[in-house]
Design a protein around this motif. Structure first.
Motif, PDB file in Angstrom:
ATOM      1  N   SER A   7       0.805  -1.222   0.000  1.00  0.00           N
ATOM      2  CA  SER A   7       0.000   0.000   0.000  1.00  0.00           C
ATOM      3  C   SER A   7       0.838   1.272   0.000  1.00  0.00           C
ATOM      4  CB  SER A   7      -0.938  -0.008   1.207  1.00  0.00           C
ATOM      5  OG  SER A   7      -0.184  -0.007   2.399  1.00  0.00           O
ATOM      6  N   ILE A   8       2.141   1.169   0.234  1.00  0.00           N
ATOM      7  CA  ILE A   8       2.979   2.369   0.238  1.00  0.00           C
ATOM      8  C   ILE A   8       3.211   2.875  -1.187  1.00  0.00           C
ATOM      9  CG2 ILE A   8       5.256   3.300   0.808  1.00  0.00           C
ATOM     10  CD1 ILE A   8       5.298   1.439   3.195  1.00  0.00           C
ATOM     11  N   ARG A  10       2.802   4.399  -4.621  1.00  0.00           N
ATOM     12  CA  ARG A  10       1.894   5.365  -5.237  1.00  0.00           C
ATOM     13  C   ARG A  10       2.473   5.670  -6.604  1.00  0.00           C
ATOM     14  NH1 ARG A  10       1.648   6.069   0.066  1.00  0.00           N
ATOM     15  NH2 ARG A  10      -0.258   6.784   1.026  1.00  0.00           N
ATOM     16  N   TRP A  22       7.803  10.186   5.233  1.00  0.00           N
ATOM     17  CA  TRP A  22       7.947   9.437   6.483  1.00  0.00           C
ATOM     18  C   TRP A  22       8.715  10.267   7.512  1.00  0.00           C
ATOM     19  CZ3 TRP A  22      12.513   7.179   8.628  1.00  0.00           C
ATOM     20  CH2 TRP A  22      12.272   6.486   9.815  1.00  0.00           C
ATOM     21  N   ASP A  25       6.468  12.892   8.896  1.00  0.00           N
ATOM     22  CA  ASP A  25       5.529  12.257   9.829  1.00  0.00           C
ATOM     23  C   ASP A  25       6.237  11.870  11.128  1.00  0.00           C
ATOM     24  OD1 ASP A  25       2.805  10.936  10.251  1.00  0.00           O
ATOM     25  OD2 ASP A  25       4.157   9.219  10.540  1.00  0.00           O
ATOM     26  N   HIS A  53       0.655  11.436   1.890  1.00  0.00           N
ATOM     27  CA  HIS A  53       0.106  11.233   3.235  1.00  0.00           C
ATOM     28  C   HIS A  53       0.122   9.746   3.545  1.00  0.00           C
ATOM     29  CE1 HIS A  53      -0.996  15.409   3.288  1.00  0.00           C
ATOM     30  NE2 HIS A  53      -1.502  15.246   2.072  1.00  0.00           N
ATOM     31  N   LEU A  54       0.928   9.370   4.535  1.00  0.00           N
ATOM     32  CA  LEU A  54       1.075   7.973   4.923  1.00  0.00           C
ATOM     33  C   LEU A  54       0.046   7.600   5.974  1.00  0.00           C
ATOM     34  CD1 LEU A  54       4.955   7.904   5.306  1.00  0.00           C
ATOM     35  CD2 LEU A  54       3.631   7.146   3.324  1.00  0.00           C
ATOM     36  N   SER A  55      -0.482   6.391   5.848  1.00  0.00           N
ATOM     37  CA  SER A  55      -1.368   5.882   6.896  1.00  0.00           C
ATOM     38  C   SER A  55      -0.504   5.488   8.093  1.00  0.00           C
ATOM     39  CB  SER A  55      -2.139   4.665   6.381  1.00  0.00           C
ATOM     40  OG  SER A  55      -1.249   3.564   6.207  1.00  0.00           O
ATOM     41  N   ALA A  56      -1.129   5.263   9.223  1.00  0.00           N
ATOM     42  CA  ALA A  56      -0.391   4.830  10.417  1.00  0.00           C
ATOM     43  C   ALA A  56       0.330   3.516  10.143  1.00  0.00           C
ATOM     44  CB  ALA A  56      -1.343   4.694  11.604  1.00  0.00           C
ATOM     45  N   GLU A  57      -0.325   2.616   9.418  1.00  0.00           N
ATOM     46  CA  GLU A  57       0.290   1.325   9.089  1.00  0.00           C
ATOM     47  C   GLU A  57       1.522   1.519   8.204  1.00  0.00           C
ATOM     48  OE1 GLU A  57      -0.583  -2.723   6.519  1.00  0.00           O
ATOM     49  OE2 GLU A  57      -2.264  -1.448   7.058  1.00  0.00           O
ATOM     50  N   GLU A  58       1.425   2.397   7.212  1.00  0.00           N
ATOM     51  CA  GLU A  58       2.560   2.654   6.331  1.00  0.00           C
ATOM     52  C   GLU A  58       3.725   3.254   7.103  1.00  0.00           C
ATOM     53  OE1 GLU A  58       0.256   3.505   2.128  1.00  0.00           O
ATOM     54  OE2 GLU A  58       0.451   5.137   3.584  1.00  0.00           O
ATOM     55  N   GLU A  60       4.370   2.875  10.270  1.00  0.00           N
ATOM     56  CA  GLU A  60       4.923   1.809  11.111  1.00  0.00           C
ATOM     57  C   GLU A  60       5.797   0.867  10.295  1.00  0.00           C
ATOM     58  OE1 GLU A  60       1.775  -0.171  13.225  1.00  0.00           O
ATOM     59  OE2 GLU A  60       1.036   1.721  14.048  1.00  0.00           O
TER      60      GLU A  60
END
Length: 72
Positions: A7-8, A10, A22, A25, A53-58, A60
């Motif tokens: 999912s990272i 793009r 990252w 963030d 914009h990274l999700s919390a999972e990305e 991590e």
């Protein structure tokens, strides 16, 4: 292990933009992504990290990868 997997990835973001996103963030938005801007197009590319914009999972996953590379 490749950074641009799952999912990272793009289609419009460079690996450098993802890495800078990252860092922004990680440091809570207290850094400005202009690393190594020796040419105007490098500064423009780095500034593009602000649109990633990274999700919390990305975030991590990238932190875990960073720890692994650092041997932690």
């Amino acid at each position: 292990m490749t950074l641009r997997t799952g999912s990272i990835a793009r289609s419009w973001a460079t690996v450098g933009q993802i890495a800078l996103a990252w860092l922004v963030d990680f440091y809570g938005g207290t850094v400005i992504p202009i690393a190594g801007a020796s040419k105007p197009h490098h500064a423009k590319d780095s500034a593009g990290a602000l649109n990633v914009h990274l999700s919390a999972e990305e975030a991590e996953r990238l932190a875990a990868l960073s720890d692994r590379i650092a041997g932690r």
